[in-house]
Design a protein around this motif. Structure first.
Motif, mmCIF file in Angstrom:
data_model
loop_
_atom_site.group_PDB
_atom_site.id
_atom_site.type_symbol
_atom_site.label_atom_id
_atom_site.label_comp_id
_atom_site.label_asym_id
_atom_site.label_seq_id
_atom_site.Cartn_x
_atom_site.Cartn_y
_atom_site.Cartn_z
ATOM 1 N N ALA A 1 4.175 -3.858 5.834
ATOM 2 C CA ALA A 1 3.285 -2.718 6.051
ATOM 3 C C ALA A 1 2.459 -2.413 4.804
ATOM 4 N N ASN B 1 3.174 5.857 8.679
ATOM 5 C CA ASN B 1 3.444 4.684 7.852
ATOM 6 C C ASN B 1 4.748 4.798 7.083
ATOM 7 N N SER C 1 -1.888 6.080 3.469
ATOM 8 C CA SER C 1 -1.026 5.189 4.239
ATOM 9 C C SER C 1 -0.374 4.146 3.353
ATOM 10 N N ASN D 1 -1.710 -2.608 4.826
ATOM 11 C CA ASN D 1 -2.570 -1.497 4.428
ATOM 12 C C ASN D 1 -3.405 -1.841 3.201
ATOM 13 N N SER E 1 3.689 3.692 2.815
ATOM 14 C CA SER E 1 4.399 2.433 3.040
ATOM 15 C C SER E 1 5.206 2.037 1.817
ATOM 16 N N ALA F 1 6.004 1.283 9.734
ATOM 17 C CA ALA F 1 6.557 0.366 8.740
ATOM 18 C C ALA F 1 7.850 -0.283 9.207
#
Length: 577
Positions: free
Chosen positions: A257, A467, A401, A261, A405, A472
């Motif tokens: 994740a 996230n 985000s 991002n 993560s 995630a």
């Protein structure tokens, strides 16, 4: 002992065994020492002398001669699986696979850096995937216009809104159908080949985007990127789940994740300052960098064991755990886990490769897949993709985000999967409810100017909370809940389900706005998120730090383990000894 001696062919195999072990027979267990002495008694002195003379000059894997001879020796050592003497013999025959001995008499702990490096390198493909996902947001406005003096349009004529939507949707549509193909390649020919094959379509698609001047070229390039995207979704989380230790599996799984991002954010940054062709050129450069780094990573031990390549599996585990780590115990545990999943519990006979019907007839796989479906519904029906469409122009939300993560990687192996999902879902539902209330008040004609900040703050918190939790963890949990022989089937049907659900929710949102209005749509998303929490609280097994075999046993109806699960720890084992 008789069976062990019979498994080693007479001649050079026994001679090399004596040559390798004879000088260190005092350090072997009594059974191995007796074997060496018996083999020595049956050999002519000239054969022993020749082996002693030639063996030290050759590399360990060459010293046993051809592959059949090495395989014969390994079959011989398999008779001593339950005895530490097997590891002692293998250490003497293949010293480079074991690293330097531990002079303190205690096994060193595994190194985290090689595992982090493996997770980072395999997710370079995820970075490329995220970059391609973020590409439409920065380049479609250029393609829909005649461009500017600094950023001229490469097309002969601008795209219409409908044509631009096909360019954006082509990647998602293509990625919905390719995960089963990549999963089959990974299971049959290895994770390494699947990685190379997933990078190639990204690079080819980038070439078409750079050179394309018509709608057809652009759609073809995005379709190729979708083919590669399906491979990345099937490969990266699964590779990390296999190479990481149980205690680090959750944290390293969230690297997926983070780098996804990062890829989206990179597309926004490059698109803000670079020309169209420069932005497209990175679609070629990123997968190329992945291939260059991917060559340095080993194949996963699980795949190598499934092909009977025990020595290669040992070398792979040595690379992943670092020098000084005693890998024999972990390797034996992996072998037993693979053997138990490939044998029928009633008859003890080897099972055939499971089919799709076997997958759904198996209780553990069926229950795990229901859980995965609930988590997929949780992610899609919380409105993640829809809210991101509203937030795509807010640069700060891409940063939030990424930070969320990264925070997940620190919390997932501390708090556990279930508490993190419950907390983040509650925050998501609160943000959605606040958004729905804002739009409802605005629809009623109330003055909302005092809370003008509420939509932006709610969207930012929504992206961060999503996230931090479900966005995630869905791929982490997908790769933790299935037996090794069932994992490729779960990936083959789970990831296409995830992508098709995303496509369906995006299309259904237009009708939801007509039926429920925007405030009703957000309230519905909030209700679905809270409903997912009910299932997570009562039925989702905690997978934090647990061997996959333990999780599968619980799904099969076994007793639930305590929160403190037993893991293989060579340091603790040596201290107990």
């Amino acid at each position: 002992m008789t069976a062990l001696r019979a498994a080693i062919k007479p001649g050079r195999d026994r001679a090399v065994l004596v040559a390798r072990c004879g000088g260190s027979a005092a350090h072997l267990a009594p059974r191995c020492g007796a074997l060496v002495n018996q083999c020595r008694a049956e050999l002519r002195p000239s054969a022993i002398g020749s082996a002693v003379k030639n063996a030290p000059r050759k590399r360990p894997r060459v010293a046993l001669g051809t592959e059949p001879r090495r395989a014969a020796a390994l079959r011989a050592f398999s008779y001593l699986d339950e005895s530490p003497s097997a590891a002692a013999v293998h250490r003497l025959l293949f010293p480079r696979a074991h690293g330097p001995p531990n002079m303190a008499g205690k096994a060193a702990d595994a190194k985290l850096l090689p595992q982090c490096a493996a997770a980072f390198v395999v997710n370079l493909a995820t970075l490329a995937n995220g970059y391609c996902l973020g590409w439409p947001a920065v380049e479609l406005p250029v393609l829909e216009s005649n461009g500017t003096a600094l950023r001229p349009s490469p097309l002969e004529s601008p795209l219409s809104k409908d044509e631009a939507s096909w360019v954006a949707a082509a990647m998602i549509l293509a990625s919905s159908f390719t995960p089963p193909l990549y999963s089959a390649v990974s299971a049959r020919w290895g994770r390494k080949l699947a990685g190379y094959l997933s990078a190639a379509p990204f690079a080819l698609g980038g070439v078409l985007l750079v050179q394309g001047r018509t709608l057809g070229w652009l759609v073809a390039g995005r379709l190729l990127a979708g083919v590669g995207s399906g491979g990345v979704l099937a490969l990266a989380p699964h590779y990390v789940a296999e190479v990481a230790q149980e205690r680090h599996r959750g944290a390293l799984g969230t690297v997926f994740a983070i780098q996804l991002n990062m890829g989206i954010l990179l597309a926004y940054l490059v698109g803000a300052v670079a020309t169209y062709r420069s932005v497209c050129a990175l679609c070629i450069a990123l997968p190329t960098a992945f291939v260059a780094a991917w060559t340095a990573l080993p194949e996963t031990p699980q795949y190598l064991l499934s092909r009977g390549r025990d020595v290669d599996a040992l070398r792979s585990l040595r690379w992943l755990r670092g020098s000084g780590y005693d890998v024999e115990g972990e390797l034996e545990r992996l072998k037993k886990s693979a053997a138990s999943s490939s044998r029928d519990e009633d008859t003890g006979r080897a099972q055939e490769k499971p089919s799709l019907a076997d997958f759904f007839l198996d209780r553990a796989s069926r229950r795990a897949f229901i859980t995965v479906l609930v988590l997929i519904a949780n992610l899609q029906l919380c409105g993640n993709f829809i809210v991101m469409n509203y937030a795509v122009e807010l640069f700060s939300e891409a940063g939030s985000s990424l930070a969320a993560s990264a925070l997940t990687s620190q919390l997932v192996d501390r708090a556990g999967r279930r508490p993190l999902l419950l907390a983040s879902n509650a925050a998501v539902a609160g943000c959605l409810a606040a958004l729905g209330g804002y739009f409802y008040a605005k629809r009623l004609g109330l003055d909302v100017s005092p809370v003008w900040w509420l939509p932006v703050a709610s969207l930012s918190l929504f992206v961060a909370a999503c996230n931090l939790g479900i966005a995630a963890l869905v791929f982490v949990i997908l790769n933790e809940m299935f037996a090794p022989d069932m994992a490729h089937i779960a990936i083959s049907i789970g990831i296409p389900t995830f992508l098709l659900a995303a496509f369906a929710v995006l299309k259904a949102y237009v009708y939801m706005l007509a039926w429920l209005d925007i405030y009703g749509s957000y309230w519905l998303f909030a209700a679905c998120t809270l409903a997912s929490n009910v299932y997570i609280f009562f039925f989702l097994p905690e997978t934090k730090g647990r061997p996959i075999a333990d999780i599968v046993a619980e799904l099969n109806g076994g007793a639930k383990k305590s929160a403190r699960h037993e893991m293989y720890d060579p340091v603790a084992q040596s201290e107990k000894a």
